[in-house]
Design an enzyme around this catalytic site. Structure first.
Site, mmCIF file in Angstrom:
data_model
loop_
_atom_site.group_PDB
_atom_site.id
_atom_site.type_symbol
_atom_site.label_atom_id
_atom_site.label_comp_id
_atom_site.label_asym_id
_atom_site.label_seq_id
_atom_site.Cartn_x
_atom_site.Cartn_y
_atom_site.Cartn_z
ATOM 1 C CG LEU A 26 -2.250 -0.588 1.199
ATOM 2 C CD1 LEU A 26 -2.401 -0.846 2.640
ATOM 3 C CD2 LEU A 26 -2.749 -1.484 -0.122
ATOM 4 C CB THR A 27 2.585 3.732 2.331
ATOM 5 O OG1 THR A 27 2.123 3.452 2.922
ATOM 6 C CG2 THR A 27 0.685 3.912 1.381
ATOM 7 C CD GLN A 28 8.393 1.578 -1.231
ATOM 8 O OE1 GLN A 28 8.044 1.002 -2.538
ATOM 9 N NE2 GLN A 28 10.100 1.104 -0.821
ATOM 10 N N GLY A 29 7.327 4.094 2.822
ATOM 11 C CA GLY A 29 7.581 5.227 3.861
ATOM 12 C C GLY A 29 9.105 4.622 3.671
ATOM 13 C CB ALA A 30 11.930 6.859 5.610
ATOM 14 C CB ALA A 32 7.684 0.915 8.142
ATOM 15 C CG LEU A 34 1.437 0.108 5.921
ATOM 16 C CD1 LEU A 34 -0.343 -1.295 5.662
ATOM 17 C CD2 LEU A 34 1.754 -0.252 7.710
ATOM 18 C CG ASP A 165 4.472 12.082 12.387
ATOM 19 O OD1 ASP A 165 4.660 12.954 11.698
ATOM 20 O OD2 ASP A 165 5.049 10.426 11.396
HETATM 21 N N1 LIG Z 1 -4.013 -1.236 10.560
HETATM 22 C C1 LIG Z 1 -4.351 -0.334 9.280
HETATM 23 N N2 LIG Z 1 -5.384 -0.856 8.532
HETATM 24 C C2 LIG Z 1 -5.483 -0.158 7.470
HETATM 25 N N3 LIG Z 1 -4.855 0.267 6.073
HETATM 26 C C3 LIG Z 1 -3.747 1.021 7.385
HETATM 27 C C4 LIG Z 1 -3.091 0.388 8.609
HETATM 28 N N4 LIG Z 1 -1.596 0.872 9.316
HETATM 29 C C5 LIG Z 1 -1.606 2.114 8.298
HETATM 30 N N5 LIG Z 1 -2.449 1.830 6.989
HETATM 31 C C6 LIG Z 1 -2.771 2.502 5.957
HETATM 32 O O1 LIG Z 1 -0.554 2.866 5.791
HETATM 33 C C7 LIG Z 1 -0.461 3.529 5.460
HETATM 34 C C8 LIG Z 1 1.181 4.042 5.897
HETATM 35 O O2 LIG Z 1 0.751 3.664 7.275
HETATM 36 P P1 LIG Z 1 1.802 3.859 8.495
HETATM 37 O O3 LIG Z 1 1.409 5.961 8.661
HETATM 38 O O4 LIG Z 1 1.961 3.342 9.774
HETATM 39 O O5 LIG Z 1 3.271 4.112 8.463
HETATM 40 P P2 LIG Z 1 4.343 4.729 8.007
HETATM 41 O O6 LIG Z 1 3.490 6.503 8.322
HETATM 42 O O7 LIG Z 1 5.291 4.769 6.856
HETATM 43 O O8 LIG Z 1 5.104 4.643 9.170
HETATM 44 P P3 LIG Z 1 6.498 5.149 9.993
HETATM 45 O O9 LIG Z 1 6.157 6.518 9.843
HETATM 46 O O10 LIG Z 1 6.530 4.226 11.408
HETATM 47 O O11 LIG Z 1 8.203 4.893 9.086
HETATM 48 C C9 LIG Z 1 -1.133 4.549 6.464
HETATM 49 O O12 LIG Z 1 -1.227 5.783 5.588
HETATM 50 C C10 LIG Z 1 -2.761 3.716 6.190
HETATM 51 O O13 LIG Z 1 -3.368 4.868 4.560
HETATM 52 MG MG LIG Z 2 2.313 7.568 8.388
#
Ligand SMILES: Nc1ncnc2c1ncn2[C@@H]1O[C@H](COP(=O)(O)OP(=O)(O)OP(=O)(O)O)[C@@H](O)[C@H]1O
Ligand SMILES: [Mg+2]
Length: 276
Positions: A26-30, A32, A34, A165
């Site tokens: 779904l997403t690729q952060g710095a 993690a 998801l 955050d």
């Molecule tokens: N439990 C969940 N159920 C559905 N969607 C989720 C869930 N957790 C996260 N997401 C989706 O994934 C996106 C990224 O998740 P999250 O904000 O936890 O990660 P991140 O910002 O990459 O993490 P980090 O800042 O810890 O490196 C969220 O913005 C949301 O759209």
């Molecule tokens: Mg986030």
């Protein structure tokens, strides 16, 4: 439109290598990645947060950092859950990882969208749609949603957790059950009434930077970060932020002191931006 992120460079660690259907990125952060996948049976969706190891970091330090982040996020989620703060439940985790692959945490899947996505869609639809009454419906919906944000953030602070955050991307709006919506047909965007996109429960996510704190300063900084997030990405929602603070202020003993502190944090922020 959100473009799907590029496929990850790192393959998922076991046991996710043979998962059918394969997890969707779904997403690729710095830090993690998801994924949406399932827990035990395909009918039980869940979110998988994978923290791959970083080849440029020293392996021992890298393992320690990953372990720390995963455990700290999971602990905070479990604590929030126990105390009645609306967050995803933790289902499973592996903080150690397998050799060089990193670690992961699996949590409850939250239906719906982030508050950020909802506000962006709302602004767009408001521009396209000039129907009478739409403005009022939107404002009422916003007022209710902002109040819910104030309440959940207040409860989180009351139990001694600071998010670290607190942005509109790190809170989700989970739509109400179809049954709760009087059984009306809600499938299909076009069927939904305008204000309905703002309905639902607020669920806080992304506790990777969270910590236990009883300090007014940390709580005020959480509110400041959120205020800035509303102000910079959703200027039309900036006014509505007063409602977040109003409900927050009544949500627990000590909240008013935090609001006072917020004024100081704002002043410091302003001074800093004047200095450039
Ligand atoms: N439990 C969940 N159920 C559905 N969607 C989720 C869930 N957790 C996260 N997401 C989706 O994934 C996106 C990224 O998740 P999250 O904000 O936890 O990660 P991140 O910002 O990459 O993490 P980090 O800042 O810890 O490196 C969220 O913005 C949301 O759209
Ligand atoms: Mg986030």
């Amino acid at each position: 439109m959100n473009h799907p992120p590029d496929p990850p460079q790192d393959p998922l660690p076991p046991p996710f290598t043979h998962n059918q259907p394969t997890p969707t990125l779904l997403t690729q952060g710095a830090e993690a990645l998801l994924y949406r996948t399932h827990f035990l049976t395909p009918s039980h969706p869940c979110a998988l947060k994978y923290r791959p190891s970083k080849p440029y970091r020293h392996p021992i330090l890298d393992k320690r950092l990953t372990r720390h982040r995963i455990l700290s996020e999971a602990r905070t989620l479990v604590k929030c859950r126990r105390e009645g703060v609306s967050v995803p439940g933790v289902l499973a985790l592996d903080a150690e990882g397998d050799g060089a692959s990193g670690g992961w945490m699996m949590m409850e899947w939250i239906e719906g969208r982030t508050v950020r996505e909802v506000l962006i869609e709302g602004a767009k639809r408001r521009k396209d749609d000039r129907d009478e009454g739409v403005g009022e419906e939107w404002e009422e919906g916003m007022r209710l949603m902002m109040g819910k944000i104030g309440r959940v953030v207040g409860r989180m602070h009351e139990v001694g957790v600071c998010h670290g955050d607190l942005t509109t991307s790190n809170m989700m709006l989970r739509p109400l059950d179809k049954v709760q919506q009087n059984g009306e047909a809600t499938n299909g965007e076009h069927v939904r009434r305008f204000g309905e996109i703002l309905q639902g429960d607020i669920v806080l996510i992304d506790f990777g930077l969270a910590g236990q704190s009883l300090q007014d300063e940390d709580k005020a900084v959480d509110l400041y970060v959120l205020e800035r997030a509303f102000g910079s990405t959703h200027p039309e929602a900036e006014e509505g932020f007063q409602e977040v603070l109003r409900i927050y202020g009544d949500s627990y003993k000590g909240a008013k002191v935090v609001l006072k502190r917020l004024e100081e944090v704002r002043m410091r922020g302003r001074k800093r931006s004047m200095l450039g």
